[in-house]
Design a protein around this motif. Sequence first.
Motif, PDB file in Angstrom:
ATOM      1  N   GLU A 288       0.868  -1.101   0.032  1.00  0.00           N
ATOM      2  CA  GLU A 288      -0.039  -0.138   0.006  1.00  0.00           C
ATOM      3  C   GLU A 288       0.958   1.178   0.010  1.00  0.00           C
ATOM      4  N   ARG A 292       1.596   4.202  -3.123  1.00  0.00           N
ATOM      5  CA  ARG A 292       1.383   5.465  -3.093  1.00  0.00           C
ATOM      6  C   ARG A 292       2.439   6.429  -3.565  1.00  0.00           C
ATOM      7  N   GLN A 295       1.948   8.650  -6.908  1.00  0.00           N
ATOM      8  CA  GLN A 295       0.964   9.755  -6.411  1.00  0.00           C
ATOM      9  C   GLN A 295       1.696  10.962  -5.488  1.00  0.00           C
ATOM     10  N   TYR A 296       2.653  10.448  -4.906  1.00  0.00           N
ATOM     11  CA  TYR A 296       3.528  11.328  -3.928  1.00  0.00           C
ATOM     12  C   TYR A 296       4.352  12.360  -4.925  1.00  0.00           C
TER      13      TYR A 296
END
Length: 419
Positions: A288, A292, A295-296
């Motif tokens: 997870e 991410r 996107q960060y």
Amino acid sequence: MPADLAVIGLGHLGLPLAQAAVSTGIETIAYDPRLSSDLAAGRLPADEGSLTAADLRRMLSAGFRPTANPAELGRVRTAVICAPTPLGADGSLDLSHIGDAARALAARLRPHTTVILESPAYPGTTEEFLRPLLEEESGLRAGRDFHLAYSPGRLDPGSRTHGYTNTPKVIGGITPACTESAAAFYGRITDKVVRARGPREAETVQVLETNYRHVNIALVNEMAVLCHDLGVDLWDVIRCAETKPFGFQAFRPGPGVGGHGIPLDPNYLPHHSRTPGHPLRMVGLAQEINHRMPQYVIQRAATLLNEHGKSARAARVLLLGVTYKPDLADQQGSPAHEIATRLMELGAAISYHDPYVPHWSVLGRPVPRADSLYEAAAEADLTILLQSHRTYDLQGLAVKAQLLLDTRGATPVGAAHRL
């Protein structure tokens, strides 16, 4: 013409194995209907980064024989299955390529042959999936008529330190005799053989090693976000921490996690292999966190543009390095694709540069490739370093770029905005 070895599947595992075998004088054929004709003609797959065209030419001149004829599988002493096992739509490993390889081999399997599986697999795959296919199709019995073992693939593509010869090989056979037969084969091409208690233990070695990498990358990725929020230089923290001579191994953050090593979560094991109530929760959390990171990167990019009076919409963004690892052409799992997709969805005009990737498409559209790196960086509103290939002069690039986001911590201190 008989051969000592058949490598079945010529991807990132099969080709280096064939190269190591041929270099030690082992007569080797390689079976892969998709790639055999190209390899026989001296053409490497477009994303094969661990071998060069010169390597392939040397292999062919030394007797390496790619073939699409399954009949040749019946004339070898050892067969190693290196078929790919990609993630399926449900998150589980797709074993269909192993099944195809097993059926091609089983129809020609002879007594006393040693069969080894190297493909990434769940604990139990060798005994519960591969063994029945081989026995049913051949009429032979594993452990009595032929040897069967598992050996996890351990490759560090592009490494100048860890090659096939000096990387210990783990082996687990379904009987002690199977283990020894596989050990005798690998002992010809590696310096050290490590015997596991059985195939399940050998398969679980790969689960542990792969998950170890992903969990530790997830930890340092979370540290990257935390340190940015605190105004702390994470790269200096890592530099200092890695001087500890015990209890610490340095991992570094990045825009995502690529490569062929897929984290294996027991939640996605075949039903008969699951352990209800005992999932590897840390693995799921690591996935997870790592998922991410693209996107960060987009958030950081949009913030940087905004701070310099620009919007992501219609911004000119140059992506540097779109492979999953430096100095390789392999794009397997590279976060560059998702980052490019998200930028395009925001309305940015993207281009890219990568010395190992002459053509690149995203969302079915070709992405413009920068011919002159410095000119492209000077013209772009934002340049994002996604992979730090050795050919990049990062200090010179930092001078030319209007705005540079370094997701690998590779630029000189103060020369760019770091992840």
